[in-house]
Each structure stands twice: as C-alpha cells, then as structure tokens.
Scaffold this active site. Structure first.
Site, mmCIF file in Angstrom:
data_model
loop_
_atom_site.group_PDB
_atom_site.id
_atom_site.type_symbol
_atom_site.label_atom_id
_atom_site.label_comp_id
_atom_site.label_asym_id
_atom_site.label_seq_id
_atom_site.Cartn_x
_atom_site.Cartn_y
_atom_site.Cartn_z
ATOM 1 N N LEU A 1 11.631 -41.331 37.896
ATOM 2 C CA LEU A 1 12.174 -40.892 39.200
ATOM 3 C C LEU A 1 11.407 -40.435 40.154
ATOM 4 O O LEU A 1 10.334 -39.854 39.893
ATOM 5 C CB LEU A 1 13.544 -39.803 38.925
ATOM 6 N N ASP A 2 11.342 -40.778 41.653
ATOM 7 C CA ASP A 2 10.506 -40.326 42.657
ATOM 8 C C ASP A 2 10.562 -38.878 42.828
ATOM 9 O O ASP A 2 11.394 -38.221 42.379
ATOM 10 C CB ASP A 2 11.109 -41.144 43.945
ATOM 11 N N LEU A 3 9.544 -38.377 43.389
ATOM 12 C CA LEU A 3 9.266 -37.078 43.734
ATOM 13 C C LEU A 3 10.672 -36.421 44.363
ATOM 14 O O LEU A 3 10.886 -35.615 43.829
ATOM 15 C CB LEU A 3 8.188 -36.895 44.693
ATOM 16 N N SER B 1 13.522 -37.679 44.341
ATOM 17 C CA SER B 1 14.874 -38.029 43.370
ATOM 18 C C SER B 1 15.156 -37.197 42.249
ATOM 19 O O SER B 1 14.318 -36.205 41.822
ATOM 20 C CB SER B 1 14.685 -39.338 43.200
#
Length: 243
Positions: A103-105, A107
């Site tokens: 998961l992105d930073l 997200s």
C-alpha cells in the site's frame, strides 16, 4: 531433508523465492563455509546455512496478520529515508513477518503480513486474481465518474481488466467510490482516477479476497482466525466473484 536454497530462504521468511535468487547470485548465502550457487540444495538439519553471515533461522509456526495500515507508513520492514514502517506496527506479534503486496505511503487499510513466504507468493501470483476493493474519496468531474473508471482498460498502454465501480456517496464536486480491481498493478487505482480527471483525497483498501477490514482501528492488527487461515490455505484466496 535437502531442499533448494530458494525454497529454504522463502520458508524461513527471509524473502520470496524470486528474491532468494538475487541473494544467491550476489553471494550473500553460504553453505558449510562455501558460497552457495543458484539451484543448490541443502539440508537445514545437517548443513550450516548463513545469510549475510548470520545463521538461517527456521521459521516457527506460520503467522498470518491483518493490519489496518494508517497513512504515513511505508510498506516495508526498513526504510533508508527514516520513514515509519509497517514493521513497527506489528513488532509485538512475536515473529518476523513480511507484507503481502503493498500500500502506498498515503494509502490506508487492509494489509496482510506473514512469515510464510510460499503462501505470500501464492497469493501474489497474477493467475489467482485476488480481488481487492478500495473506498476512494475523489473530487473533480464526478458526474459519470463510476462509468468512466469502469471503462478504463489500459494504463499507459498496459492492459488491465475492467474494474467494478459503485458510487457510495456523491455531491456536485466530490464522491466516495467503491472500486474493485483484480490485478493490483502499481498505484493502479490512483492512475485510473488520474486518467479520468479525478483527484484522490483518500484511498483505503477495505477488502482482499474474502477478508474484510471491518471495524479494526488504524494502526491495529489481528491474527487471522483459524477458519480464515484454513479457508485461504485450501482455496487459495480466490474470490467467489473472480472469473
């Protein structure tokens, strides 16, 4: 019993089998004092296997964790830039576990972690097409946004399967959408939204396969139940909606 070193490293939770190949070609693994070769086999009960000079620790009982990742954490075990990592949030689980996917930073939401390398690789393999559902808050030209997102079939020329998109809430300029995808390509939902002229304000994963985030608070985690773990092991986490 002898096994290929890639499998032993994966089973010990060191890395995936593919990453283990990189460890071996880089000379980071030794067996009985000799640099190991790609494809070499060893018996952990008989041979001394070292990774970066440290003994290979055989994994104990498999651990499967569901974390509600908050914003501001990177999906890795260590970060060279000193950012907060998801490893910090699960440090009290008693095992060294690894994220399954990313998961992105910025997200949030459902993130799985495990010390079972084979299990993780199985879930990440594209052929299983494990569905993932995200709740996405957007602003911009939201009229007809669900239909436009569902019509996106490629990203920069790379084909993707059409998403299922449902409008949860909508005003004149903002909307909250439920977006269900199959492949999980890098920043896929954000890229789809950008393609449709939408700006993402918040992105939260709420479901992966049959697992749902539920009421788990941000930064908290739980073990998968026995029935969840058993179902996922036997059925491979294929969503009943996958085709």
């Amino acid at each position: 019993m002898e096994e290929r070193l890639q499998k032993l490293l994966s089973a010990a939770g060191v890395c995936s089998r593919r990453a283990a190949e990189t460890y071996l070609t880089a000379g980071r693994v030794t067996v009985n004092g000799e640099t190991a070769q790609l494809g070499q086999r060893a018996d952990p009960d008989r041979d001394e296997i070292l990774v970066d000079g440290r003994p290979l620790a055989l994994r104990g009982e498999p651990v499967y964790i569901l974390l509600n990742k908050p914003r501001g954490y990177v999906t890795t075990l260590a970060d060279e830039r000193g950012r907060k990592t998801v490893a910090e949030l699960v440090a009290d689980c008693g095992q060294r576990v690894y994220p399954v996917g990313r998961l992105d930073l910025d997200s949030e939401g459902l993130l799985l972690l495990t010390n079972d390398g084979e299990w993780a690789q199985h879930l990440l393999h594209p052929k299983h097409e494990v569905e993932k559902t995200y709740h996405v808050s957007v602003f911009g030209p939201v009229a007809g946004a669900a239909a436009r997102l569902a019509a996106v079939t490629d990203l920069e020329g790379e084909p993707i399967r059409p998403a299922r998109v449902e409008v949860l809430r909508q005003t004149a300029k903002t909307a909250v959408l439920a977006v269900t995808i199959h492949e999980g390509k890098n920043r896929q939902v954000r890229r789809m939204c950008a393609r449709c002229g939408l700006t993402v304000k918040r992105l939260r994963r709420v479901r992966e396969g049959a697992l749902e985030l539920g009421n788990l608070q941000p930064g908290k985690w739980r073990y998968l139940t026995e029935s969840e773990a058993a179902s996922l092991r036997t059925e491979g986490w294929i969503s009943p909606h996958s085709s």
